[in-house]
Design an enzyme around this catalytic site. Structure first.
Site, mmCIF file in Angstrom:
data_model
loop_
_atom_site.group_PDB
_atom_site.id
_atom_site.type_symbol
_atom_site.label_atom_id
_atom_site.label_comp_id
_atom_site.label_asym_id
_atom_site.label_seq_id
_atom_site.Cartn_x
_atom_site.Cartn_y
_atom_site.Cartn_z
ATOM 1 N N THR A 47 4.514 -8.894 -2.743
ATOM 2 C CA THR A 47 3.743 -9.897 -2.002
ATOM 3 C C THR A 47 2.463 -10.147 -2.809
ATOM 4 O O THR A 47 2.496 -10.906 -3.763
ATOM 5 C CB THR A 47 3.469 -9.455 -0.535
ATOM 6 O OG1 THR A 47 2.955 -8.136 -0.524
ATOM 7 C CG2 THR A 47 4.734 -9.521 0.286
ATOM 8 N N LYS B 246 7.112 -1.896 -3.629
ATOM 9 C CA LYS B 246 6.021 -2.848 -3.467
ATOM 10 C C LYS B 246 4.966 -2.192 -2.591
ATOM 11 O O LYS B 246 5.276 -1.334 -1.760
ATOM 12 C CB LYS B 246 6.472 -4.151 -2.849
ATOM 13 C CG LYS B 246 6.765 -4.063 -1.354
ATOM 14 C CD LYS B 246 6.781 -5.427 -0.689
ATOM 15 C CE LYS B 246 5.422 -6.039 -0.600
ATOM 16 N NZ LYS B 246 4.576 -5.529 0.494
ATOM 17 N N THR C 76 2.226 -3.357 3.663
ATOM 18 C CA THR C 76 3.621 -2.938 3.826
ATOM 19 C C THR C 76 4.106 -2.244 2.574
ATOM 20 O O THR C 76 3.859 -2.704 1.470
ATOM 21 C CB THR C 76 4.540 -4.140 4.101
ATOM 22 O OG1 THR C 76 4.329 -4.568 5.431
ATOM 23 C CG2 THR C 76 6.002 -3.767 3.956
ATOM 24 N N GLU D 176 -5.240 -2.796 -2.457
ATOM 25 C CA GLU D 176 -6.051 -4.017 -2.361
ATOM 26 C C GLU D 176 -7.504 -3.751 -2.730
ATOM 27 O O GLU D 176 -8.186 -2.970 -2.081
ATOM 28 C CB GLU D 176 -5.981 -4.572 -0.954
ATOM 29 C CG GLU D 176 -4.645 -5.239 -0.681
ATOM 30 C CD GLU D 176 -4.449 -5.539 0.779
ATOM 31 O OE1 GLU D 176 -5.125 -4.929 1.599
ATOM 32 O OE2 GLU D 176 -3.590 -6.389 1.063
ATOM 33 N N ASN E 47 -9.079 -8.845 2.824
ATOM 34 C CA ASN E 47 -8.600 -8.672 4.186
ATOM 35 C C ASN E 47 -9.412 -9.410 5.231
ATOM 36 O O ASN E 47 -9.012 -9.484 6.392
ATOM 37 C CB ASN E 47 -8.533 -7.183 4.521
ATOM 38 C CG ASN E 47 -7.372 -6.533 3.802
ATOM 39 O OD1 ASN E 47 -6.233 -6.934 3.994
ATOM 40 N ND2 ASN E 47 -7.663 -5.579 2.951
ATOM 41 N N SER F 183 -6.828 -19.676 6.555
ATOM 42 C CA SER F 183 -6.512 -21.000 6.019
ATOM 43 C C SER F 183 -6.945 -21.127 4.571
ATOM 44 O O SER F 183 -7.687 -20.305 4.079
ATOM 45 C CB SER F 183 -7.188 -22.070 6.846
ATOM 46 O OG SER F 183 -8.589 -21.921 6.748
#
Lengths: 406, 406
Positions: free
Chosen positions: A152, A178, A189, A275, A401, A406
């Site tokens: 992802t 992943k 995930t 991240e 995060n 948008s």
């Protein structure tokens, strides 16, 4: 043990593919792993009460104890919190994959990762499954494509393959993973898929993955959140031709070590791609009274936001480490604990016998400026140890995060 | 119930002071609370295995069940991880306070907050205790000074006092608190001190504080780290002259409600002053099967870094909320859960019966742009509920906690 190329296609009889099929813009979003022969399956699934449709489907298959032939994975949409329609769509993915490969739907494990709460675009999914089925191959590039299709927001692919010798036969283990990707609205995930051509007893295989996952995948932390989709699935097709591997087999530990090596490599790669991570940290808890307590302490330290921000700031803040050990739920005597930090630049002892040690701040900074850092905490209570792996907490983590969807 | 001024000096017979004594540059760093008459004591202490010297001292006093007359508090140094010398220094603080006030050392509770692993500068501490003892008074300013002297990096004082009527007597409850201040190298520490002139049975007082603390102080989270020094200590000197308050007393609930109000106010003020906090969040878990499970779910949600960053980003990321409920360790059926966000700008339902609801993104943004936000999660399993309070995770949190100590 020697390292191999080709990850999931390294073992005999396995084929793979990864394609861009329109779920994500211009990036690979569909992967497939296929075995010529039926495979024993070993798997661990998320303990989260909220499970994605694909996890519910896979758990049902797994509990039936049947052999498997293929794993289909889409990225870009997690098919979680999607109710009855989501479950039906998972089943349709298994059906379509089975149809393309001349299998039964129950031969196919299904995985999804990405945005949650949105129904899968089934037209795209169905045409994608057809496309990826046609691309199956056992060359190295197909393995890499497969590793890429499950990502992802990962910034690099996670893959590994090794070869060992059992009964004078070449046995291979390959895997992909992943990590903690973030897609709006989503959570970290973890998915990992492992293939091997070893001939192994089904119950032994299942127990072994559980044991190894507890020491590897379950000892990593990016932000402490367990997702709806986390899964590790391993397939063994027996094509290496060794005598059936049981716990009594003389080479059992050779296989176990190699399997552990692959899982640990993939798990730590996930953390390194955490991240916003700028540091990779290993917490070694030494001389705890029990293995379980060693793990609890290690996980409590690696999960502390205060510890994580201190390492981001390259701050030798041993107090936060000791404090996180203190609220792990494990009883211990802080007056006999020792604590040190180490990296490629050396080691520095910070706390011993209940008091802070004077230390060289410049030396500490030099050690902490490295990307890979180890924290050693010696409980002096027994002989058990455990390691947990994690990353720091950076501005970038908050940015990734916290960004509006948008 | 009516609100009063003067916090800890509002109740009859209590005196307080707060002074700048040289532990911190130009800021108040020493506070004292004193009662004319011996007090029943109710207290809760950190569950961290690593306890500061002062906590060890106070727990020993508390376990003896004796009455108390004074609480001395220094900020700027936590006297934690300081070994035998630290314990001796805590005792010297009790001794010096007792000498200044013509008490016995065992009449004095001692608290420290600030940097850990550094010995207290005892000359400064001793002269500071003398100074603060001389400043004791029962006027409103002395109460405020006392509230100020316990702060570390808090950006405002936390105080509250109320008056209720029991047996036609005026009974007052006052309290102060400090929150998640960060001093290098340190961790979030919570301290709260409460005074009341109620005449209350000792065992009832102790049980009541424990019960209330579980619903207030223990339901807040800034970053999930429990410190070495966390303590809540309440003193009741009986000077209001009411009949002895027991559970059977007709006004027991009047007192309980007022005591809860003060504790809840102080606890939520701590969260509002959380490090780098830009949002104040309340998580209401409704219709859980048990009270304990309601609390577990609420705390799991409020403690999630992914939830906290989403609210910082004003992102209606209900998936992360549901996910955090899912890994709380509580069994539930996600298909009957409903989830909504609300603020002064309205309420928006996001998830129901296992699926995501379509919602108005603009309306959601408007709701989330408010500073105070509530998350309602209805488990539809029973009749129990719980609320947890927390704050978002911002760039500023990482900055405050990641900054190099020099």
């Amino acid at each position: 043990m020697k390292t191999e190329k080709g990850c999931v296609v390294a073992p005999k009889g396995f084929y793979a593919a990864g394609k861009s099929t329109g779920l994500k813009r211009k990036r690979k979003d569909m992967s497939l792993i296929y075995s010529e022969k039926p495979c024993n399956v070993a798997a661990v699934f998320t303990t989260n009460e909220v499970k994605a449709s694909s996890v519910l489907h896979n758990m049902e298959l797994y509990n039936k104890g049947k052999k498997a032939r293929a794993i289909i994975i889409n990225s870009g949409n997690a098919n979680a919190c999607t109710g009855e329609e989501g479950l039906n769509n998972t089943y349709k993915m298994a059906e379509e994959t089975a149809a393309c490969l001349a299998l039964k739907p129950e031969d196919v494990y299904v995985n999804s990762t990405g945005v949650i709460g949105v129904q899968l675009p089934m037209d795209t999914i169905i045409s994608g499954i057809r496309e990826v089925s046609l691309a199956l191959d056992d060359d190295i590039v197909s393995g890499i494509n497969c590793a890429e299709g499950i990502l992802t927001t990962d910034t690099f692919i996670k893959d590994k393959a090794v070869e060992i010798i059992i009964d004078d036969k070449k046995v291979k283990i390959g895997g992909i993973a992943k990590g903690s990707g973030m897609i709006h609205p989503n959570m970290a995930t973890m998915l990992s898929f492992i293939t091997t051509d070893v001939n192994i007893d089904d119950a032994v295989f299942k127990d072994l993955l559980k044991e190894i996952a507890d020491d590897t995948y379950n000892m990593i932390s990016v932000d402490g959140d367990t997702s709806t989709n986390d899964s590790v699935i391993a397939l063994a097709n027996g094509m290496a031709g060794n005598e059936l591997l049981t716990k009594e087999h003389k080479d059992y530990n050779v296989f176990k070590d190699a399997f552990t090596f692959v899982c640990k490599h993939l798990a730590t790669q996930i953390v390194k791609d955490g991240e916003g991570a700028t540091k990779f940290m290993a917490v070694n808890v030494l001389n705890a009274d029990t293995k379980e307590n060693a793990k609890k302490i290690a996980k409590s330290i690696i999960g502390s936001s205060l510890v994580k921000t201190a390492f981001f700031g390259e701050d030798a803040n041993w107090g936060r480490v000791l404090c996180a050990a203190g609220y792990s739920g494990v009883k211990f005597n802080p007056n006999i604990v020792t604590l040190s930090f180490k990296s490629a630049k050396g080691e520095i002892e910070l706390y011993k016998d209940g008091i802070a040690l004077d230390f060289d701040e410049e030396k500490a900074l030099e050690i902490l400026q490295q990307v890979e850092i180890e924290i050693d905490i010696n409980m002096n209570m027994g002989n058990e140890k455990a390691t947990a792996w994690g990353c720091d907490l950076s501005y970038e983590y908050v940015k990734i995060n916290g960004e509006y969807r948008s």
